[in-house]
Design a protein around this motif. Structure first.
Motif, mmCIF file in Angstrom:
data_model
loop_
_atom_site.group_PDB
_atom_site.id
_atom_site.type_symbol
_atom_site.label_atom_id
_atom_site.label_comp_id
_atom_site.label_asym_id
_atom_site.label_seq_id
_atom_site.Cartn_x
_atom_site.Cartn_y
_atom_site.Cartn_z
ATOM 1 N N GLY A 160 0.808 -1.211 0.000
ATOM 2 C CA GLY A 160 0.000 0.000 0.000
ATOM 3 C C GLY A 160 0.842 1.262 0.000
ATOM 4 O O GLY A 160 1.857 1.365 -0.692
ATOM 5 N N ASP A 161 0.426 2.233 0.820
ATOM 6 C CA ASP A 161 1.135 3.505 0.867
ATOM 7 C C ASP A 161 1.194 4.007 2.304
ATOM 8 O O ASP A 161 0.530 3.480 3.206
ATOM 9 N N SER A 162 1.990 5.066 2.509
ATOM 10 C CA SER A 162 2.206 5.585 3.861
ATOM 11 C C SER A 162 0.939 6.137 4.479
ATOM 12 O O SER A 162 0.738 6.055 5.694
ATOM 13 N N ILE A 163 0.080 6.725 3.657
ATOM 14 C CA ILE A 163 -1.158 7.320 4.184
ATOM 15 C C ILE A 163 -2.008 6.255 4.866
ATOM 16 O O ILE A 163 -2.487 6.443 5.988
ATOM 17 N N HIS A 164 -2.180 5.141 4.190
ATOM 18 C CA HIS A 164 -3.015 4.075 4.768
ATOM 19 C C HIS A 164 -2.301 3.365 5.915
ATOM 20 O O HIS A 164 -2.955 2.868 6.836
ATOM 21 N N CYS A 165 -0.969 3.304 5.866
ATOM 22 C CA CYS A 165 -0.228 2.738 7.007
ATOM 23 C C CYS A 165 -0.489 3.564 8.261
ATOM 24 O O CYS A 165 -0.772 3.026 9.340
ATOM 25 N N ARG A 166 -0.371 4.870 8.134
ATOM 26 C CA ARG A 166 -0.589 5.758 9.274
ATOM 27 C C ARG A 166 -2.027 5.641 9.781
ATOM 28 O O ARG A 166 -2.273 5.579 10.992
ATOM 29 N N LYS A 167 -2.957 5.616 8.849
ATOM 30 C CA LYS A 167 -4.368 5.524 9.228
ATOM 31 C C LYS A 167 -4.632 4.220 9.998
ATOM 32 O O LYS A 167 -5.355 4.211 11.010
ATOM 33 N N GLU B 236 6.465 6.859 12.661
ATOM 34 C CA GLU B 236 6.600 8.301 12.479
ATOM 35 C C GLU B 236 8.058 8.744 12.560
ATOM 36 O O GLU B 236 8.455 9.730 11.930
ATOM 37 N N ARG B 237 8.871 8.014 13.345
ATOM 38 C CA ARG B 237 10.296 8.341 13.382
ATOM 39 C C ARG B 237 10.944 8.182 12.006
ATOM 40 O O ARG B 237 11.858 8.919 11.647
ATOM 41 N N VAL B 238 10.469 7.216 11.251
ATOM 42 C CA VAL B 238 11.078 6.914 9.957
ATOM 43 C C VAL B 238 10.462 7.739 8.835
ATOM 44 O O VAL B 238 11.169 8.228 7.942
ATOM 45 N N GLU B 239 9.145 7.956 8.883
ATOM 46 C CA GLU B 239 8.481 8.537 7.718
ATOM 47 C C GLU B 239 7.710 9.821 8.005
ATOM 48 O O GLU B 239 7.325 10.532 7.074
ATOM 49 N N GLY B 240 7.450 10.152 9.239
ATOM 50 C CA GLY B 240 6.553 11.260 9.538
ATOM 51 C C GLY B 240 7.230 12.615 9.627
ATOM 52 O O GLY B 240 8.439 12.731 9.857
ATOM 53 N N SER B 241 6.412 13.648 9.495
ATOM 54 C CA SER B 241 6.859 15.021 9.698
ATOM 55 C C SER B 241 6.780 15.339 11.186
ATOM 56 O O SER B 241 6.309 14.526 11.988
ATOM 57 N N LEU B 242 7.240 16.543 11.565
ATOM 58 C CA LEU B 242 7.158 16.955 12.971
ATOM 59 C C LEU B 242 5.719 17.006 13.425
ATOM 60 O O LEU B 242 5.379 16.595 14.542
ATOM 61 N N GLU B 243 4.844 17.490 12.561
ATOM 62 C CA GLU B 243 3.421 17.544 12.887
ATOM 63 C C GLU B 243 2.866 16.134 13.123
ATOM 64 O O GLU B 243 2.104 15.894 14.065
ATOM 65 N N ASP C 186 4.192 14.906 16.541
ATOM 66 C CA ASP C 186 3.498 15.501 17.682
ATOM 67 C C ASP C 186 2.110 14.904 17.865
ATOM 68 O O ASP C 186 1.678 14.625 18.990
ATOM 69 N N PHE C 187 1.415 14.730 16.759
ATOM 70 C CA PHE C 187 0.059 14.175 16.845
ATOM 71 C C PHE C 187 0.082 12.735 17.365
ATOM 72 O O PHE C 187 -0.750 12.325 18.173
ATOM 73 N N ALA C 188 1.077 11.946 16.894
ATOM 74 C CA ALA C 188 1.185 10.551 17.334
ATOM 75 C C ALA C 188 1.508 10.472 18.820
ATOM 76 O O ALA C 188 0.943 9.653 19.561
ATOM 77 N N VAL C 189 2.436 11.338 19.282
ATOM 78 C CA VAL C 189 2.792 11.342 20.706
ATOM 79 C C VAL C 189 1.587 11.704 21.555
ATOM 80 O O VAL C 189 1.296 11.071 22.582
#
Length: 884
Positions: free
Chosen positions: A446-453, A477-484, A487-490
């Motif tokens: 798949g893709d990162s968007i659906h992984c995060r979701k 998120e450490r590997v692929e995410g932005s700072l935003e 923060d949201f994940a934390v």
């Protein structure tokens, strides 16, 4: 005839009633109804493989009929069908001898030889019966020899000499072939050859004979074991097969398997072992596939045999229609577990997937695969769940496989996501491993968007391992995410874990409060018990020689602790709720309405209360007269039972001379519903135990042995079996009016019925459930196949192999249902509210009096004055629960 119509009616309801077919054939043979007899045999042979006896009986009848109306070809066809069911020397011999009668027709001699050759190939290696086939073959060739020999005194022509020479060589060859095979009484065959041969026995033949003789000596112990063993000789055949497998001769291995299966045709494991050997070693297509077909024909209820058959068909290149037809037969075979249908569908879907060429965007095979996946899900929902009450596939394995195929081979992530949405809505969203399985699919295809979701939903929904999915989200998120994104994940993981920790803290606090309350209750009970014992000593000193009611209570407590009236024995095949209602002893059951235990100090019976019988009191003064080895404990009697001693005497007097009967009464003189029966001799006890569950005024009475567990701390009558009991069947949906005798009559046609037990409430009211124990698992499997779904007095019954569910701590024998606060211990947090004193370890697991404690820990009291834990007796345990 009326009996004929009855049989026909039975078969119209259940065509797979094997014994009904057999009885119908016997009836028609007695009546001389030849046309109907032939039709009945034909119908049975279409549904079942027939035994050697049935085939021989049928063949001999047909042979007699063709003597009047010559039609030998029909008999030949029947023989060809007969030799395919099982490898039977007697049928082959009958076939060869019948063919000799047609040797005068064109090509008749060649046909006889062909049949004899097939016979010695099939059964010539049979250690005990193969010899008769060889001898019949030689007798036939000797008969031919006598026809080609010229009359004495006449010189044969050159052509006659050649025919004579050829015939003599045939007989020589038969002797040599037979002497190279290990057979019983082969010494006699060797002596016969020595006498018959004009030039003696050749050296090569002698060498082969000695080698075969040595092999025969190796096999002789196994043959002798078979001769003395009782049918079906399964263990003896298993040992013989293991020996031949080590020897490694394929022909001998095959004949040994065939001999074993002729007597154990309904043993699935034997067929499985045979087919595995053929699949992996011999690999001859015709032999392999015919054996697989025979296996499922004999044991159609065994999913593993059908699964192996499908694989063998694919392995040997069978056409698609044949594989599909076999799969459809498997679906209709009547498996006994919901998971069996999941596995057979998986096997067929695997086969269909291997047919697809995924390099093409669309193909007929791909559409067929998708249609099969869709049909399998529908089948599980409507057919399997309705029959078994469960899906058989709670983790949705079939849907997971489909999603992987769509993602990997078809690059269709949209379909894969739809499938995973459906999987999560079926109760799997609370499991971390399910979310991580879906996440890994998205990660791969798949893709990162659906992984995060997927991970955000996992954090929100997971209830078993929330910390783990939180860690996975943060790692992502450490590997692929932005700072935003970080923060949201934390923030989301902290919020979720804080909520989880609050819930855990509340649950722990609640548990601690309950445990503290229980400790306080235990301490109060301990003090009350000490005070009660002190009062008894005072009363005993001031009223020496005077009989008092407190002694009756002491006597009762002594029996409670020593004889163990709490009922340990039970039947593993009972469902959990039924066990708690009908198996629990006097302290586990509900007390009489309005009953309250007397305060510790009020042991003296009120004036006017019914006193215990004189014999009872005398025996309390003489406890040494009591003998547990000669006694039984009787419970589940009605509290309102009038004259319990007389009723118990009437019930047990047939078991042997009775020394005394001790019904137990309350301090107010009312009957407690249980008591003790002591015989003159211990030999009466086994007879008394046979009266367990005998009806007494509408209630099943429980009869248990008496054991002093102070002397026998390891004694346990009951051991709950959580394994499948393959020799028992469980029947549900019975009419409440059905009796044991009626059920035994229904089941006896399917095997030897050892025991029939109707499940009832403690009051004696039937539940519509029953267990039937057969002599072996083969008969039980056949009964499931033939009885499931039939109607009994208008009720459609369900039949399955007995498979008792696993029990939790409160379901274990010897445990009582928790009451009061303890009953509230299973809430949303699923924390056990069992009193903490019961969790403390005070003795080795093997020394627990009251059965196995929860989680393998023995129960213990709150502790004694010295601070050491004290072991709870049955009586203490019961009183503790009643006082909570």
């Amino acid at each position: 005839p009326r009996n004929y119509l009855n049989f026909q009616s039975t078969l119209s309801i259940n065509a797979f009633d094997y014994n009904c077919h057999v009885d119908l054939i016997k009836l028609l043979k007695q009546e001389g109804e030849l046309f109907r007899l032939r039709k009945a045999r034909q119908k049975m042979s279409e549904l079942f493989p027939l035994t050697e006896e049935i085939w021989l009986d049928w063949l001999k009848d047909e042979i007699r009929l063709t003597e009047e109306e010559p039609n030998r070809e029909k008999v030949y066809e029947l023989f060809e069908r007969a030799v395919k069911d099982y490898i039977c020397p007697d049928i082959w011999l009958e076939y060869a001898q019948y063919s000799i009668g047609g040797m005068g027709s064109p090509g008749g001699i060649d046909r006889v030889r062909s049949i004899f050759e097939r016979a010695v190939t099939a059964v010539g290696l049979h250690m005990t019966k193969g010899q008769m086939v060889w001898e019949a073959y030689r007798e036939f060739e000797n008969a031919i020899l006598s026809t080609v020999q010229p009359p004495p005194g006449r010189i044969p022509s050159h052509e006659e000499q050649e025919m004579l020479k050829t015939q003599l060589e045939r007989i020589h060859t038969l002797f040599r072939r037979q002497l190279a095979i290990p057979l019983m009484d082969m010494e006699g065959t060797y002596a016969e050859y020595e006498e018959w041969s004009e030039h003696g026995v050749p050296e090569t033949v002698m060498h082969q004979y000695k080698k075969a003789l040595q092999q025969m000596e190796k096999c002789k112990p196994f043959e002798e074991a078979l001769m003395v063993a009782e049918t079906p000789k399964l263990a003896e055949y298993q040992a013989y097969i293991d020996f031949e497998l080590k020897e490694g001769d394929p022909a001998r291995i095959q004949i040994t398997f065939e001999r074993a299966l002729s007597e154990n045709c309904l043993v699935p494991d034997m067929w499985a072992k045979y087919t595995i050997y053929l699949d992996r070693q011999l690999k001859f297509k015709d032999l392999v596939l015919s054996t697989h077909e025979r296996a499922v024909r004999n044991c159609p209820w065994t999913m593993g045999l059908w699964k192996s058959y499908l694989l063998a068909l694919e392995r040997h290149g069978a056409d698609h229609q044949t594989v599909s037809d076999v799969f459809e037969k498997a679906l209709n075979a009547g498996f006994i577990q919901a998971t069996d249908y999941v596995e057979i569908w998986q096997a067929y879907l695997d086969y269909l997937r291997r047919r697809v060429d995924f390099s093409k965007e669309s193909s007929k095979e791909l559409e067929e695969l998708r249609a099969a996946f869709s049909r399998s899900l529908d089948y599980m929902k409507h057919d399997v769940e309705e029959r078994f009450g469960e899906s058989g596939d709670p983790s949705c394995i079939i849907m997971q496989i489909w999603a992987r195929i769509e993602a990997l081979h078809c690059k269709n992530m949209q379909k894969a996501r739809e499938l995973w949405d459906s999987i999560m809505t079926k109760g799997n969203a609370k499991y971390a491993n399910m979310w991580l399985e879906y996440y890994n699919l998205e990660r791969s295809y798949g893709d990162s968007i659906h992984c995060r979701k997927a991970l955000h939903r996992a954090v929100q929904c997971t209830s078993d391992y929330p910390e783990h999915v939180c860690d996975v989200l943060l790692s992502f998120e450490r590997v692929e995410g932005s700072l935003e994104d970080w923060d949201f994940a934390v923030q989301k993981t902290e919020t979720r874990l804080n909520r989880i920790n609050e819930q855990r803290a509340k649950a722990a606090e609640k548990e601690a409060n309950l445990a503290r309350q229980e400790d306080e209750r235990a301490e109060q009970r301990r003090k009350a018990k000490v005070e009660k014992k002190a009062q008894k000593k005072v009363q005993k000193g001031t009223r020496a020689g005077e009989k008092r009611k407190a002694e009756q209570d002491d006597y009762q407590d002594e029996w409670n602790e020593d004889a163990g009236p709490k009922r340990h024995r039970g039947n593993a095949d009972q469902p959990t709720d039924e066990y708690m209602e009908t198996e629990t002893g006097p302290f586990g059951k509900a007390t009489p309405p309005g009953y309250k235990p007397a305060p510790p100090a009020t042991k003296k019976a009120p004036q006017g209360a019914a006193a215990a019988p004189p014999a009872h009191r005398q025996n309390e003064d003489n406890p040494e007269l009591r003998n547990d080895n000669s006694s039984v404990f009787v419970s589940n009697l009605a509290y309102t039972l009038e004259e319990p001693e007389a009723k118990l005497r009437t019930l047990f007097e047939t078991c042997g001379p009775i020394k005394q009967i001790r019904p137990i009464f309350t301090g107010k003189g009312s009957f407690r519903g249980y008591g003790y029966v002591q015989f003159e001799s211990p030999v009466s006890v086994p007879e008394a135990l046979k009266l367990d569950r005998r009806d007494v005024e509408g209630r099943p009475v429980f009869v248990s042995p008496c054991v002093d567990k102070n002397k026998n701390p390891d004694f346990k009558v009951f051991k709950y079996n959580t394994m499948m009991e393959k020799h028992k069947i469980f029947i549900s949906g019975l009419p409440f009016s059905c009796t044991k005798e009626q059920l035994a009559e229904i089941c006896k046609n399917h095997g030897t019925v050892k025991e029939v037990r109707l499940v009832t409430y403690r009051s004696g009211k039937p539940k519509g459930l029953a267990y039937v124990e057969f002599a072996d698992e083969t008969q039980a499997s056949q009964a499931v196949l033939k009885l499931d779904g039939i109607e009994v007095e208008g009720n459609k019954i369900s039949v399955a192999i007995s498979n008792p569910p696993r029990r939790n701590a409160t379901d274990k024998p010897g445990s009582s249902r928790p009451t009061g606060d303890a009953m509230r211990g299973k809430g949303r947090t699923q924390l056990s509210m069992l009193p903490r004193s019961l969790h403390r370890q005070s003795a080795p697991a093997g020394k627990v009096e009251n059965g196995s404690a929860a989680d393998g820990e023995p129960a213990s009291a709150a502790g004694n004055a010295a601070g050491e834990p004290k072991q709870l007796s049955n009586s203490d345990f019961a009183k503790m629960l009643l006082n909570m």
